[in-house]
Design a protein around this motif. Structure first.
Motif, PDB file in Angstrom:
ATOM      1  N   ARG A  25     -10.338   5.804  -1.253  1.00  0.00           N
ATOM      2  CA  ARG A  25     -10.229   6.888  -0.277  1.00  0.00           C
ATOM      3  C   ARG A  25     -10.074   6.268   1.101  1.00  0.00           C
ATOM      4  O   ARG A  25     -10.692   5.252   1.405  1.00  0.00           O
ATOM      5  CB  ARG A  25     -11.494   7.737  -0.276  1.00  0.00           C
ATOM      6  CG  ARG A  25     -11.647   8.597  -1.470  1.00  0.00           C
ATOM      7  CD  ARG A  25     -12.928   9.373  -1.348  1.00  0.00           C
ATOM      8  NE  ARG A  25     -13.047  10.293  -2.457  1.00  0.00           N
ATOM      9  CZ  ARG A  25     -13.790  11.360  -2.444  1.00  0.00           C
ATOM     10  NH1 ARG A  25     -14.516  11.651  -1.391  1.00  0.00           N
ATOM     11  NH2 ARG A  25     -13.832  12.153  -3.485  1.00  0.00           N
ATOM     12  N   HIS A  40      -5.335  -1.360  -7.253  1.00  0.00           N
ATOM     13  CA  HIS A  40      -6.586  -0.872  -6.666  1.00  0.00           C
ATOM     14  C   HIS A  40      -6.309   0.459  -5.993  1.00  0.00           C
ATOM     15  O   HIS A  40      -5.191   0.735  -5.571  1.00  0.00           O
ATOM     16  CB  HIS A  40      -7.101  -1.897  -5.637  1.00  0.00           C
ATOM     17  CG  HIS A  40      -8.359  -1.512  -4.958  1.00  0.00           C
ATOM     18  ND1 HIS A  40      -9.564  -1.431  -5.611  1.00  0.00           N
ATOM     19  CD2 HIS A  40      -8.600  -1.175  -3.671  1.00  0.00           C
ATOM     20  CE1 HIS A  40     -10.509  -1.072  -4.758  1.00  0.00           C
ATOM     21  NE2 HIS A  40      -9.941  -0.910  -3.574  1.00  0.00           N
ATOM     22  N   SER A  41      -7.324   1.289  -5.873  1.00  0.00           N
ATOM     23  CA  SER A  41      -7.190   2.550  -5.135  1.00  0.00           C
ATOM     24  C   SER A  41      -8.479   2.811  -4.374  1.00  0.00           C
ATOM     25  O   SER A  41      -9.548   2.323  -4.751  1.00  0.00           O
ATOM     26  CB  SER A  41      -6.884   3.712  -6.076  1.00  0.00           C
ATOM     27  OG  SER A  41      -7.977   3.939  -6.945  1.00  0.00           O
ATOM     28  N   LYS A  89       1.688   0.401 -12.234  1.00  0.00           N
ATOM     29  CA  LYS A  89       0.342   0.970 -12.141  1.00  0.00           C
ATOM     30  C   LYS A  89      -0.360   0.346 -10.937  1.00  0.00           C
ATOM     31  O   LYS A  89      -0.102  -0.810 -10.590  1.00  0.00           O
ATOM     32  CB  LYS A  89      -0.471   0.670 -13.408  1.00  0.00           C
ATOM     33  CG  LYS A  89       0.053   1.378 -14.640  1.00  0.00           C
ATOM     34  CD  LYS A  89      -0.294   2.827 -14.538  1.00  0.00           C
ATOM     35  CE  LYS A  89      -0.165   3.521 -15.881  1.00  0.00           C
ATOM     36  NZ  LYS A  89      -0.508   4.920 -15.775  1.00  0.00           N
ATOM     37  N   PRO A  90      -1.288   1.078 -10.306  1.00  0.00           N
ATOM     38  CA  PRO A  90      -1.966   0.519  -9.133  1.00  0.00           C
ATOM     39  C   PRO A  90      -2.921  -0.617  -9.492  1.00  0.00           C
ATOM     40  O   PRO A  90      -3.578  -0.590 -10.531  1.00  0.00           O
ATOM     41  CB  PRO A  90      -2.722   1.705  -8.546  1.00  0.00           C
ATOM     42  CG  PRO A  90      -2.822   2.704  -9.628  1.00  0.00           C
ATOM     43  CD  PRO A  90      -1.685   2.459 -10.566  1.00  0.00           C
ATOM     44  N   THR A 138      -7.785  13.321  -2.944  1.00  0.00           N
ATOM     45  CA  THR A 138      -8.876  12.638  -3.647  1.00  0.00           C
ATOM     46  C   THR A 138      -9.067  13.179  -5.058  1.00  0.00           C
ATOM     47  O   THR A 138      -9.834  12.618  -5.829  1.00  0.00           O
ATOM     48  CB  THR A 138     -10.195  12.730  -2.865  1.00  0.00           C
ATOM     49  OG1 THR A 138     -10.594  14.099  -2.775  1.00  0.00           O
ATOM     50  CG2 THR A 138     -10.052  12.124  -1.478  1.00  0.00           C
ATOM     51  N   MET A 141      -5.707   9.315  -0.285  1.00  0.00           N
ATOM     52  CA  MET A 141      -5.857   8.264  -1.288  1.00  0.00           C
ATOM     53  C   MET A 141      -4.877   7.147  -0.975  1.00  0.00           C
ATOM     54  O   MET A 141      -3.707   7.402  -0.686  1.00  0.00           O
ATOM     55  CB  MET A 141      -5.601   8.786  -2.701  1.00  0.00           C
ATOM     56  CG  MET A 141      -6.742   9.592  -3.271  1.00  0.00           C
ATOM     57  SD  MET A 141      -8.309   8.710  -3.417  1.00  0.00           S
ATOM     58  CE  MET A 141      -7.920   7.495  -4.668  1.00  0.00           C
ATOM     59  N   LEU A 142      -5.365   5.938  -1.050  1.00  0.00           N
ATOM     60  CA  LEU A 142      -4.551   4.769  -0.785  1.00  0.00           C
ATOM     61  C   LEU A 142      -4.511   3.932  -2.058  1.00  0.00           C
ATOM     62  O   LEU A 142      -5.553   3.587  -2.620  1.00  0.00           O
ATOM     63  CB  LEU A 142      -5.165   3.968   0.367  1.00  0.00           C
ATOM     64  CG  LEU A 142      -4.347   2.890   1.031  1.00  0.00           C
ATOM     65  CD1 LEU A 142      -3.005   3.421   1.533  1.00  0.00           C
ATOM     66  CD2 LEU A 142      -5.124   2.294   2.195  1.00  0.00           C
ATOM     67  N   PHE A 143      -3.295   3.659  -2.527  1.00  0.00           N
ATOM     68  CA  PHE A 143      -3.087   2.873  -3.744  1.00  0.00           C
ATOM     69  C   PHE A 143      -2.388   1.570  -3.365  1.00  0.00           C
ATOM     70  O   PHE A 143      -1.532   1.552  -2.479  1.00  0.00           O
ATOM     71  CB  PHE A 143      -2.219   3.648  -4.745  1.00  0.00           C
ATOM     72  CG  PHE A 143      -2.851   4.917  -5.221  1.00  0.00           C
ATOM     73  CD1 PHE A 143      -3.734   4.912  -6.296  1.00  0.00           C
ATOM     74  CD2 PHE A 143      -2.576   6.124  -4.605  1.00  0.00           C
ATOM     75  CE1 PHE A 143      -4.327   6.077  -6.744  1.00  0.00           C
ATOM     76  CE2 PHE A 143      -3.169   7.297  -5.035  1.00  0.00           C
ATOM     77  CZ  PHE A 143      -4.047   7.274  -6.105  1.00  0.00           C
ATOM     78  N   PRO A 159       0.827  -1.204   0.000  1.00  0.00           N
ATOM     79  CA  PRO A 159       0.000   0.000   0.000  1.00  0.00           C
ATOM     80  C   PRO A 159       0.868   1.263   0.000  1.00  0.00           C
ATOM     81  O   PRO A 159       1.924   1.301   0.626  1.00  0.00           O
ATOM     82  CB  PRO A 159      -0.782  -0.118   1.303  1.00  0.00           C
ATOM     83  CG  PRO A 159       0.113  -0.890   2.208  1.00  0.00           C
ATOM     84  CD  PRO A 159       0.912  -1.814   1.325  1.00  0.00           C
ATOM     85  N   ALA A 193      -6.634   8.135 -10.648  1.00  0.00           N
ATOM     86  CA  ALA A 193      -5.950   6.851 -10.394  1.00  0.00           C
ATOM     87  C   ALA A 193      -5.383   6.226 -11.662  1.00  0.00           C
ATOM     88  O   ALA A 193      -4.397   5.493 -11.611  1.00  0.00           O
ATOM     89  CB  ALA A 193      -6.904   5.875  -9.716  1.00  0.00           C
ATOM     90  N   VAL A 209      -1.610   7.224 -12.182  1.00  0.00           N
ATOM     91  CA  VAL A 209      -0.644   6.983 -11.101  1.00  0.00           C
ATOM     92  C   VAL A 209       0.332   5.874 -11.468  1.00  0.00           C
ATOM     93  O   VAL A 209      -0.043   4.851 -12.032  1.00  0.00           O
ATOM     94  CB  VAL A 209      -1.385   6.639  -9.795  1.00  0.00           C
ATOM     95  CG1 VAL A 209      -0.423   6.180  -8.708  1.00  0.00           C
ATOM     96  CG2 VAL A 209      -2.182   7.842  -9.317  1.00  0.00           C
TER      97      VAL A 209
END
Length: 142
Positions: free
Chosen positions: A88, A85-86, A82-83, A69, A99-101, A57, A73, A76
């Motif tokens: 809030r 999942h992302s 690349k993430p 926010t 934001m959490l990636f 994470p 995404a 990023v």
């Protein structure tokens, strides 16, 4: 023949004919990225990435000047990946949505040792992307 002139550190001007002779000119701007605060493995005591874990994470923190926010995404990248999942999340208890990636560790581009294997010696990682409010963003964690 195309002629390019550097206007300044933020733009380039180009033309298919010399300036002043009616050529089609265009201008592009190169925006300086907005520096954001990131936290690798937020909530953990150390910012170490376990290379044997599946996912890592990375939080982008909101501040009074920046709304995390607003990050798109899709733009990023973190250490070249690349993430997965992302979402809030309230990461640092400041009542601002962050934001959490989440990134697959196997996709992260770390320094390679002389044998071509990933090593735990990478000491700095960077996240880039775009915000709908600030434009390009960049954040580094050590």
């Amino acid at each position: 023949m195309w002629i390019f002139r550097i206007l300044n550190s933020k733009g380039i001007c180009g033309s298919s004919t010399p300036p002043g002779q009616g050529g089609d000119e265009f201008k592009t701007s190169i925006e300086e990225p907005y520096e954001v605060q990131i936290n690798v493995r937020s909530g953990a005591r150390h910012n170490k990435i376990n290379l044997r874990a599946g996912v890592s994470p990375v939080a982008v923190l909101s501040t009074t000047e920046f709304d995390a926010t607003s990050i798109d995404a899709e733009t990023v990248e973190f250490a070249g990946a690349k993430p997965l999942h992302s979402m809030r999340a309230h990461v640092n208890r400041d009542r601002k949505a962050d934001m959490l990636f989440f990134f697959w560790i196997r996709h992260l581009d770390f320094d390679l040792d002389e044998n071509g294997t990933k090593t735990p010696t990478t000491t700095e990682v960077t996240l880039t992307g775009k915000s709908t409010k600030e434009g390009p963003i960049i954040g580094t964690d050590m």
